[in-house]
Structure formats: C-alpha cells, structure tokens
Design an enzyme around this catalytic site. Structure first.
Site, PDB file in Angstrom:
ATOM      1  N   GLY A  66      -9.674   4.540  -0.697  1.00  0.00           N
ATOM      2  CA  GLY A  66      -9.390   3.650   0.430  1.00  0.00           C
ATOM      3  C   GLY A  66      -9.757   2.226   0.073  1.00  0.00           C
ATOM      4  O   GLY A  66      -9.772   1.850  -1.101  1.00  0.00           O
ATOM      5  N   CYS A  67     -10.091   1.443   1.075  1.00  0.00           N
ATOM      6  CA  CYS A  67     -10.449   0.040   0.860  1.00  0.00           C
ATOM      7  C   CYS A  67     -11.585  -0.057  -0.153  1.00  0.00           C
ATOM      8  O   CYS A  67     -12.631   0.569   0.004  1.00  0.00           O
ATOM      9  CB  CYS A  67     -10.863  -0.588   2.187  1.00  0.00           C
ATOM     10  SG  CYS A  67     -11.447  -2.289   2.013  1.00  0.00           S
TER      11      CYS A  67
END
EC number: 1.8.4.11
Length: 168
Positions: A9-10
C-alpha cells in the site's frame, strides 16, 4: 547487509513501520516492477507508470531474519485485497515481496504458502523478482517524520505494543 523490497500500500506507512524494526538498518521508498524508467509520483498515481509503491528494507541478518520481517509485513497489510490497502486503491497499492536472490524467493514463497494454508481466502500478495527499482522523490522519504499528522494506513503502534509486552 541484506535487502528486500516490500509493497504494502502507501509506502509512507510501510517505511515508518519498518524503520523501527530491530535489525533494520536503512529504509527508503521507491517504485518497483513497472513499465518505464524513472517514474514520477504523478505518473504512478495517474497510471502512466505501472509501478508499485515500495519500501526498500536493508537489514542485518545477524539481528533479524527474513521470516521475521515477513511476519511484520503481514501484520500491517491485508493480504486478501487486490490493488488496495486501507483507503488507497489502485495498481500502485498492490501487495508484494520483490526479491533479488533465489534464496529470498524460496523463503518468501514458503512463508506465504504456510500462511495461505491456514486461510480459506486466497491471498493477493505476489512474490516476484525485482525487475526494476527507482527511488521516490525526496519529499516522500521519511514522509511521516516530516509530516507527523500525515495519512497512514499502518498501525504504527504495533511495535510499541511489542516493546511493552517484552518488558512485562
């Protein structure tokens, strides 16, 4: 020093988490396994570049082993979601372990297979050779130190809980 590249993810939260894992000596965020050289954040976000947001983790294997790092990785991701972690959705938010040696590939595949065997749902975590890696722009490096109130899908309190439990 050994290194592994993780997409979860981020990359801001993944870096912030792994920076504090015992035995990790260096982290940086970047873009991996995409379709063009030297992509920008804008290109990755708008789909011109097909890279994953990743965190490069350099570690001292006399202090921490890859299976332990993968345990940490699975603590902070949802292994079932395809191209999504938290509120972030898109191909750049896919989850993966990108390796540079066949030994690391075997460790990662065995780890994930053992976890998958305990679940009825299929994991969406890829294990692939690192095809390319480009360091992200400077303002992304240690982003959550520079921006303590910045967005993060990762529970950064997990390591503090571990420390507290070790003392008790």
């Amino acid at each position: 020093m050994k290194r592994i590249i993780l997409a979860g993810g981020c990359f801001w939260g993944v870096q912030a988490y792994f920076r504090d894992v015992k035995g990790v000596k260096h982290t940086e965020v970047g873009y991996a396994n995409g379709n063009k050289e030297n992509p920008t954040y804008k290109e990755v976000c708008n789909g011109v570049a097909t890279h994953a947001e990743v965190t490069l983790v350099e570690y001292d294997e006399t202090v921490v082993q890859l299976p332990t790092l993968l345990e940490h990785f699975f603590r902070i991701i949802n292994p079932y979601t395809l191209n999504r972690q938290g509120h972030d959705v898109g191909v750049q938010y896919r989850s993966g372990v990108y390796f540079e040696s066949e030994e690391d590939a075997q460790v990662a595949r065995q780890f994930i297979a053992s976890r998958q065997a305990l679940s009825e749902r299929k994991f969406a975590v890829v294990v692939e050779p690192l095809k390319n890696y480009y360091i992200a722009e400077e303002y992304h490096q240690d982003y959550l130190i520079k921006n303590p109130n910045g967005y993060c899908h990762v529970n950064l309190g997990l390591l503090k809980e571990d420390e507290k439990n070790e003392k008790n």
